[in-house]
Design a protein around this motif. Structure first.
Motif, PDB file in Angstrom:
ATOM      1  N   ASP A 104     -10.462  -0.691  -8.862  1.00 15.51           N
ATOM      2  CA  ASP A 104     -10.025  -1.631  -7.839  1.00 15.51           C
ATOM      3  C   ASP A 104      -9.840  -0.937  -6.483  1.00 15.51           C
ATOM      4  O   ASP A 104      -8.754  -0.447  -6.164  1.00 15.51           O
ATOM      5  CB  ASP A 104      -8.709  -2.286  -8.269  1.00 15.51           C
ATOM      6  CG  ASP A 104      -8.354  -3.461  -7.375  1.00 15.51           C
ATOM      7  OD1 ASP A 104      -8.964  -3.605  -6.300  1.00 15.51           O
ATOM      8  OD2 ASP A 104      -7.467  -4.247  -7.755  1.00 15.51           O
ATOM      9  N   ILE A 156      -9.500  -2.178  -3.620  1.00 14.14           N
ATOM     10  CA  ILE A 156      -8.517  -2.830  -2.745  1.00 14.14           C
ATOM     11  C   ILE A 156      -7.115  -2.293  -3.032  1.00 14.14           C
ATOM     12  O   ILE A 156      -6.319  -2.045  -2.134  1.00 14.14           O
ATOM     13  CB  ILE A 156      -8.576  -4.361  -2.923  1.00 14.14           C
ATOM     14  CG1 ILE A 156      -9.920  -4.859  -2.404  1.00 14.14           C
ATOM     15  CG2 ILE A 156      -7.429  -5.040  -2.193  1.00 14.14           C
ATOM     16  CD1 ILE A 156     -10.183  -6.318  -2.652  1.00 14.14           C
ATOM     17  N   ARG A 157      -6.834  -2.069  -4.308  1.00 18.49           N
ATOM     18  CA  ARG A 157      -5.540  -1.509  -4.674  1.00 18.49           C
ATOM     19  C   ARG A 157      -5.402  -0.094  -4.117  1.00 18.49           C
ATOM     20  O   ARG A 157      -4.343   0.289  -3.631  1.00 18.49           O
ATOM     21  CB  ARG A 157      -5.414  -1.544  -6.208  1.00 18.49           C
ATOM     22  CG  ARG A 157      -4.356  -0.713  -6.826  1.00 18.49           C
ATOM     23  CD  ARG A 157      -3.049  -0.751  -6.131  1.00 18.49           C
ATOM     24  NE  ARG A 157      -2.139  -1.795  -6.562  1.00 18.49           N
ATOM     25  CZ  ARG A 157      -1.015  -2.089  -5.922  1.00 18.49           C
ATOM     26  NH1 ARG A 157      -0.676  -1.434  -4.826  1.00 18.49           N
ATOM     27  NH2 ARG A 157      -0.230  -3.026  -6.363  1.00 18.49           N
ATOM     28  N   ILE A 158      -6.502   0.661  -4.168  1.00 16.92           N
ATOM     29  CA  ILE A 158      -6.468   2.022  -3.627  1.00 16.92           C
ATOM     30  C   ILE A 158      -6.171   1.993  -2.125  1.00 16.92           C
ATOM     31  O   ILE A 158      -5.367   2.775  -1.617  1.00 16.92           O
ATOM     32  CB  ILE A 158      -7.823   2.739  -3.900  1.00 16.92           C
ATOM     33  CG1 ILE A 158      -7.960   3.067  -5.400  1.00 16.92           C
ATOM     34  CG2 ILE A 158      -7.954   4.006  -3.076  1.00 16.92           C
ATOM     35  CD1 ILE A 158      -7.000   4.128  -5.886  1.00 16.92           C
ATOM     36  N   ARG A 159      -6.791   1.039  -1.417  1.00 16.62           N
ATOM     37  CA  ARG A 159      -6.507   0.910   0.012  1.00 16.62           C
ATOM     38  C   ARG A 159      -5.043   0.567   0.241  1.00 16.62           C
ATOM     39  O   ARG A 159      -4.410   1.089   1.154  1.00 16.62           O
ATOM     40  CB  ARG A 159      -7.394  -0.174   0.631  1.00 16.62           C
ATOM     41  CG  ARG A 159      -8.847   0.244   0.798  1.00 16.62           C
ATOM     42  CD  ARG A 159      -9.695  -0.936   1.211  1.00 16.62           C
ATOM     43  NE  ARG A 159      -9.293  -1.463   2.507  1.00 16.62           N
ATOM     44  CZ  ARG A 159      -9.727  -1.005   3.669  1.00 16.62           C
ATOM     45  NH1 ARG A 159     -10.596  -0.021   3.679  1.00 16.62           N
ATOM     46  NH2 ARG A 159      -9.320  -1.518   4.795  1.00 16.62           N
ATOM     47  N   ALA A 160      -4.519  -0.311  -0.620  1.00 12.47           N
ATOM     48  CA  ALA A 160      -3.119  -0.706  -0.469  1.00 12.47           C
ATOM     49  C   ALA A 160      -2.175   0.459  -0.765  1.00 12.47           C
ATOM     50  O   ALA A 160      -0.992   0.389  -0.463  1.00 12.47           O
ATOM     51  CB  ALA A 160      -2.800  -1.891  -1.379  1.00 12.47           C
TER      52      ALA A 160
END
Lengths: 335, 254
Positions: free
Chosen positions: A210, A212-216
């Motif tokens: 994921d 997006i989770r890494i970016r978050a």
């Protein structure tokens, strides 16, 4: 489920010693198989050395595909660039020390990894796959056209490596090349085990699942993938250089779509997301290819296809992945 | 003013429709604010503008006094603005310990390290154990996320956010999809959030809003129509109208 994560989940409970044990076991298996191979096929060391070089390519592919989820049909670009880099260093620049040639191959592969990464990682999914195919064809055509450097379709011949460490000649039977290859593979394997379970390896698995989770979390998925692509390039480049040193010739086939696709087949056969899977796939595929093509030169590809279909249908995690999964389940059941 | 987080005159429209229309708010450390509003009020767009996943047409977002309007989502996280997701975004194949360790390592700038393993890093593991312990997830530390219950996944979502040591925490419906029996754990986790953390919670569940928030902001049609204490919000005529209007428009859906 990828094997790496299963290994990690299990190891989480078992702690550090267990992992070290697995590493040593892995190295022991590589060295043991190398000795067995040497004893069983003393007249066919060239095949075994080629297998080692391809194993490096498949390991390298596993880093980006198995651990990071980047599907590519152009991974031979990194392998071939490594092969040409070390070949050109030897033929055109007189760098004939095998270890220096190896270094040139690693560097060339890493640079190719960077270039491919910059292009490939701009896209996702199917467009990404198409980009990888386009890239391998571009690399192939470039090598073909730059024939004054690469020998074009005739191949780059006249590579004459010096004795290894000034002592060990690259003999007609390929013993020196074989030993060099096995040591190289063992070292790379040990280093990659470190990388895939390091914080960076964990980050890459996160990116695969994921982004997006890494970016978050404040991390850049692209930067992680790019780093992994460069590492992958170095590993594939080492394989290419080994091939150049051992065969003393570099052909356009080392930079081909066919080789890229075959390496992906080997990886899937063995199981993605596991270094052991990559090794298993390479060994099984290449032996199968060797035996079957000798037994039936006309229909061997059909049989390779049938083997692959059987594995994908009945052991979708690959040969190693399925076996390791079974073993893990038994271990869990016993607890 | 000692605002840790500030939004100034934020505007964003899609095809002529102003989805976020001149929104301003300021938060101080320790704030507990609930952002509510009927469906389609622009809450999601607001969150995306604030986190940097959308660019505003005009207006400013500031973290700790620094304008981050031109800084991307990753940069905002690094400056202390952390969000949780309405639908959990966790790595199904990884364990809670791995999640929290990755967040801790990333926060410390060590997530790119290519050697060592977090299980062998005592300072990381201490933090992992403490955080997961606080949220009652110790037992599941080494189990794969795909094998733990959804309510526990929601708690892990909070743990990951906290591991990043945020200054401002954006909770997007922290109790969404959690069975009634498990909401108590989540409420407890929310009550236990660090006292100096500024928290903005987007929530539909009014019971939770009233228990958690000391200040309520109501968003409707892209603008803030109410900003005040929880006790006043139900009495406010415009809020009632906005909610009744949306109920009327949406039939029984809302």
């Amino acid at each position: 489920m990828t094997m790496a994560t299963m290994n990690d989940a299990l190891a989480g409970a078992h702690g550090k010693g267990h992992k070290l044990g697995r590493d040593l076991a892995g190295l022991a298996v590589i060295l043991g198989l190398a000795v067995v191979g040497y004893l069983l096929f003393p007249n066919n060391l060239a095949l075994l050395t080629r297998m080692t070089a391809i194993a490096l390519l498949v390991l390298s592919l596993d880093l980006v595909t198995g651990y990071c989820g980047v599907a590519t049909l152009g991974h031979a670009a990194l392998f071939g660039t490594g092969a040409y880099a070390s070949g050109i260093a030897a033929v055109h620049f007189g760098i004939t020390d095998p270890l220096l040639m190896l270094a040139c191959g690693i560097l060339g592969g890493a640079v190719a990894g960077l270039v491919c990464g910059v292009v490939i990682l701009r896209a996702h999914g199917l467009p990404q796959l198409v980009l990888t195919i386009a890239l391998i064809h571009l690399f192939h055509e470039f090598a073909n056209k730059a024939s004054s450097w690469t020998g074009g379709s005739d191949g780059l011949a006249g590579i004459a490596p010096d004795p290894l460490l000034g002592h060990f000649e690259f003999d007609l039977w390929g013993r020196t090349a074989y030993v060099l290859g096995i040591i190289l593979l063992a070292v790379v394997f040990a280093l990659l085990r470190l990388v895939v379970r390091s914080p960076f390896g964990m980050l890459c698995r996160g990116v695969k699942e994921d982004p997006i989770r890494i970016r978050a979390m404040g991390a850049s998925p692209k930067l992680a993938l790019m780093k992994m692509y460069v590492i992958s390039g170095a590993v594939a480049g080492a394989g290419g250089a080994l091939n150049a040193i051992s065969t003393q010739v570099v052909g356009l086939d080392s930079l081909s779509f066919t080789l890229s696709a075959e390496s992906l087949v080997m990886l899937v056969l063995g199981g993605t997301g596991s270094l052991f899977g990559a090794l298993t796939g390479t060994i099984v595929f290449m032996f199968f290819e060797d035996i079957v093509s000798a037994a039936n030169p006309f229909h061997w590809l059909t049989m390779v296809g049938a083997l692959l279909i059987a594995v994908v249908l009945f052991a979708p995690k690959g040969l190693y992945g399925t076996l390791a999964g079974l073993a893990a389940r038994r271990r869990e059941a016993r607890r | 003013m000692s605002a840790i987080f500030e939004v100034r005159n934020l505007k964003r429209s899609f095809g002529g429709l102003a989805v976020t229309n001149d929104v301003s708010l300021a938060m101080a450390p320790g704030d507990r604010i609930a952002l509510i509003g009927p469906n389609g009020a622009g809450k999601t767009t607001f969150v995306n503008l604030v986190t940097g996943n959308l660019t505003p047409d005009s207006g400013d977002v500031l973290i700790g006094g620094e304008s981050v309007t031109r800084i991307d989502a990753i940069g905002r996280v690094r400056r202390g603005l952390v969000r949780s997701f309405q639908v959990t975004r966790l790595f199904q194949e990884m364990t809670p310990a791995e999640h929290v360790a990755l967040a801790v390592l990333q926060r410390d700038g060590r997530a790119g390290r290519m050697f060592g393993h977090f299980l062998a890093m005592p300072e990381v593991m201490a933090e992992v154990a403490e955080l997961l312990g606080k949220l009652g997830l110790s037992e599941l530390m080494h189990r794969r996320v795909s094998k733990i219950a959804y309510g526990q996944q929601r708690l892990l979502e909070i743990a990951v956010a906290l591991a990043l040591k945020p200054k401002v925490l954006l909770l997007d419906e922290p109790a969404a999809g959690v069975p009634q029996s498990d909401t108590g754990r989540i409420e407890q986790a929310l009550a236990d959030l660090p006292a100096d953390l500024a928290v903005l919670m987007i929530e539909h569940d009014m019971d939770l809003v009233f228990r958690f928030a000391r200040r309520v902001i109501v968003l409707a049609a892209g603008t803030i129509i109410f900003d005040g204490s929880p006790s006043e919000v139900t009495k406010d005529a415009r809020v009632r109208e906005a909610y009744l209007g949306s109920y009327a428009n949406a039939g029984h859906a809302a």
